[in-house]
Enzyme design. Structure first.
Site, mmCIF file in Angstrom:
data_model
loop_
_atom_site.group_PDB
_atom_site.id
_atom_site.type_symbol
_atom_site.label_atom_id
_atom_site.label_comp_id
_atom_site.label_asym_id
_atom_site.label_seq_id
_atom_site.Cartn_x
_atom_site.Cartn_y
_atom_site.Cartn_z
ATOM 1 N N CYS A 96 0.829 -1.201 0.000
ATOM 2 C CA CYS A 96 0.000 0.000 0.000
ATOM 3 C C CYS A 96 0.877 1.271 0.000
ATOM 4 O O CYS A 96 1.599 1.503 -0.952
ATOM 5 C CB CYS A 96 -0.927 -0.066 1.205
ATOM 6 S SG CYS A 96 -2.463 0.777 0.923
ATOM 7 N N HIS A 194 -3.341 -4.703 0.990
ATOM 8 C CA HIS A 194 -2.808 -4.194 2.248
ATOM 9 C C HIS A 194 -2.958 -5.173 3.399
ATOM 10 O O HIS A 194 -3.598 -6.212 3.284
ATOM 11 C CB HIS A 194 -3.427 -2.845 2.599
ATOM 12 C CG HIS A 194 -4.899 -2.884 2.940
ATOM 13 N ND1 HIS A 194 -5.737 -1.880 2.559
ATOM 14 C CD2 HIS A 194 -5.656 -3.768 3.613
ATOM 15 C CE1 HIS A 194 -6.963 -2.153 3.007
ATOM 16 N NE2 HIS A 194 -6.938 -3.281 3.635
#
Lengths: 245, 453
Positions: A96, A194
């Site tokens: 991320c 993520h």
């Protein structure tokens, strides 16, 4: 048997802790311990220097925009060491915000900031956020498998000529256009998937551990298969529900 | 306009009645209908409140704080509008008013106690300007719905800009909340716990960066998450002197603490569980004090207060079964801390769904400190809900062994498995859409157990 083991560096959990990144550390550590290896996790916080040459796996997670910028500033002073680590084949997972940080530019709301320029990739701010469950097809582990995760990002990543981490089956991936998800360079994997990516994808976790052992000892270290009942059920549930409806 | 208002009120009442017949909670659609008929419905109704409108906002504790506040005010004989079931977006707020209006669109109310969702204040305040706004805390919550805390804080700032006269009652221990009192002429009051209450440092520490200069905040002590006595090393931001100052917090079977305000000290002793309830109780007491001057019967009201669905709600099914809603890391960690304080052998049920109103991203489960349950004399852990598999995996990595873990597809099976465990008490933690069906199941089980079935 000599007690082989790995040292895992967790970069800036004080800043980058937004989406359950702790899960990735738990997966790496426990899958070593369950096999009788030793595992050391070092969390680097504040401005302390990071001894990359002592680390076997580096995890760089995601955080909110301010935290991401601050983490980037901390790494800026050690850009060369990090670059050497990656070039020498050091194992790294960047997720991320951490993924974006490695490129030339980092997407912030309505603007673009400078990244560490370790990879020649760049992220730009998009008009809307890509949010949702993701399934990709990836051959990164040497076997063509599905990897499940979750994305929540407004950045649009262009990886140029690099190899993608996988091809999107469900979700948006790097930019919602070219079907790519993430990037692979040597033993670095960067992706928008993520948080707790590794617990549910044990084959990916074991691949990272295997590469780190190979890197450290110069020869493969055998990883005994684990039962992985809960892992498989969580993985199968996600694949079945999100792909097959 | 009067005719439109009347029509809107009628339609709303009818729709509430109709949707309740269908077994729904009936709290949002009727309000939407009323707005369609009369866009000024909320404005016209809320203007009729004789004294003050109080809004309660914040990630966790809104419903409890607002309902206790409303009880304090009602106990003094006032008529109060309150959205007690927690329908806290624009339409739900409208519903609470329309339901209490008569068929001419007239409202007889002295006060309104309205909880409003953090993201909805900006939509509600153009219609209804509160005299006092209470902000309980701002935690990371359902990132796929709300975004990061910064975005929520920005929305609240925009809402406050619409209503410049609104006074603020702030959780002074929470830097994310205390920031609303900076750089403003607005009247602000602060409450906080002014002593290290001996809480352990947890993993979910959010919002530690200074909102004004970006420096990591420093703490003399932490209560939980980002709450504590903070100072910014980079600028002048720090915890303000407390207008409502809590000391001597003790947690055993219940909660006790002292509260200082205006040179007077009051003692509180309540049969509530959970440190976070100190904030809920004191914020509601403080708000009631600010609007009414004093709250003479506060002990009696607190003792009689009946918690809403799944707020440490106790059932008797051959043993105490305690149901608590938790829907984000801060809420779960506080619930786990509360469960761990009970030293009895216990069985635990954890149920997590990922419907849109729960948040479809369950990554946060990995930020919850489930590890802390390990030392808590836990017999059996039952997992259920749509994300039971993820929970099973999370608990495995937390260190529970396979024999202790049970996965049940339905909430009914899960409730049976948990209640039938060997422990002498049973705790159930469930997120938003899981807690309501689970409560129905427990009510049913309680009824059957009372009849000896």
């Amino acid at each position: 048997m000599e007690n082989k083991g790995l040292t895992i560096g967790h970069l800036f959990p004080d800043l980058l802790n937004m989406y359950g990144d702790k899960g990735n550390i738990l997966a790496l550590r426990n899958r070593l311990l369950w096999r009788g290896f030793s595992a050391e996790v070092i969390a680097f916080e504040k401005e302390e220097p990071i001894p990359f040459d002592k680390l076997d796996i580096v995890l760089l997670g995601g955080g909110d925009e301010k935290a991401q910028l601050l983490a980037g500033q901390r790494l800026q002073g050690q850009r060369k060491e990090l670059l050497d680590y990656i070039e020498k084949g050091g194992v790294m997972l960047a997720l991320c915000g951490g993924y974006e940080m490695l490129g030339r530019t980092v997407s912030q709301e309505n603007e673009t900031a400078m990244g560490l320029n370790i990879l020649d990739i760049c992220a730009e701010a998009g008009a809307n956020r890509f949010i949702g469950n993701v399934v990709i097809q990836s051959a990164v582990t040497g076997e063509d498998t599905k990897i499940v995760g979750f994305e929540n990002h407004s950045g649009r990543m262009n990886i140029g000529n690099y190899k993608p981490f996988g091809k999107v089956i469900l979700g948006h991936g790097n930019n919602g256009e070219d079907g790519n998800c993430g990037v692979v360079y040597k033993n670095l994997i960067g992706t928008y998937l993520h948080g707790p990516l590794l617990p549910k994808n044990p084959h990916l976790t074991d691949y990272l551990l295997g590469q780190a052992f190979l890197q450290k000892y110069g020869e493969p270290v055998s990883l005994t298969p684990l039962a992985d009942v809960a892992e498989k059920e969580a993985y199968d549930y996600a694949v079945n529900r999100f792909i097959n409806g | 306009m009067q005719i439109r208002l009347m029509l809107a009120v009628w339609a709303c009442k009818l729709a509430i009645f109709g949707s309740r017949l269908l077994g729904k909670k009936g709290s949002s659609m009727p309000g939407q209908l009323a707005f369609k008929i009369c866009p000024k419905v909320l404005k016209l109704l809320s203007q009729q409140v004789k004294k003050e409108i109080i809004v309660v906002c914040g990630t966790n504790g809104k419903t409890t704080t607002n309902n206790i506040l409303s009880s304090f005010i009602k106990a003094q004989g006032y008529r109060v509008i309150c959205n007690s079931v927690g329908a806290n977006m624009l339409w739900g707020v409208c519903c609470a008013f329309a339901e209490k209006a008569n068929l001419l669109g007239k409202l007889k109310a002295d006060y309104a106690c309205i909880e409003v969702d953090e993201a909805s204040c900006v939509k509600v305040f153009p219609h209804m300007k509160p005299h006092l706004m209470v902000i309980t805390n701002l935690f990371r919550d359902q990132l796929d719905r709300y975004g990061a805390i910064d975005q929520t804080a920005d929305l609240l700032k925009r809402a406050l800009a619409i209503s410049p006269e609104t006074k603020l009652l702030l959780n002074g221990d929470d830097p994310q909340v205390a920031q609303f009192g900076e750089n403003t002429d607005r009247v602000c009051y602060y409450m906080g716990v002014d002593a290290d209450a001996g809480m352990t440092k947890e993993d979910a520490q959010e919002g530690q960066l200074c909102m004004f200069c970006g420096a990591p905040l420093e703490y003399e002590y932490h209560h939980y998450s980002q709450l504590g006595k903070f100072t910014c090393p980079g600028c002048s931001f720090k915890r303000k002197p407390l207008d409502f100052r809590v000391t001597e917090v003790l947690m055993n079977e219940g909660l006790s603490f002292k509260l200082e305000h205006n040179g007077k000290t009051e003692k509180f002793a309540v049969n509530y569980r959970g440190f976070y309830n100190v904030y809920n109780i004191v914020l509601s007491y403080a708000a009631a004090t600010l609007v009414m001057g004093e709250v003479p019967d506060y002990q009696k009201v607190l003792a009689a207060y009946k918690p809403q669905v799944g707020r440490m709600e106790t059932f008797s099914i051959n043993k105490p079964v305690i149901l608590n809603m938790a829907k984000n890391p801060a809420g779960f960690n506080q619930a786990i801390a509360t469960v761990s304080q009970d030293t009895k052998e216990k069985d635990i049920l954890i149920a997590v769904n990922d419907k849109p109103s729960d948040g479809i991203d369950v990554s946060w489960l990995w930020d919850v400190d489930f590890e802390r349950l390990l030392g808590g004399n836990v017999n059996r852990v039952v997992v259920s809900g749509m994300r039971a598999d993820e929970l099973m995996l999370r608990l495995k990595y937390a260190g529970f062994n396979e024999e202790q873990q049970i996965k049940c597809r339905t909430l009914k099976e899960a409730a049976d498995a948990a209640v039938n465990g060997a422990g002498s008490v049973c705790y159930m933690l469930a997120n938003y859409t899981a807690v309501f069906p689970l409560q129905e199941i427990l009510k049913d089980m309680e009824g059957k157990s009372a009849h000896g079935e």
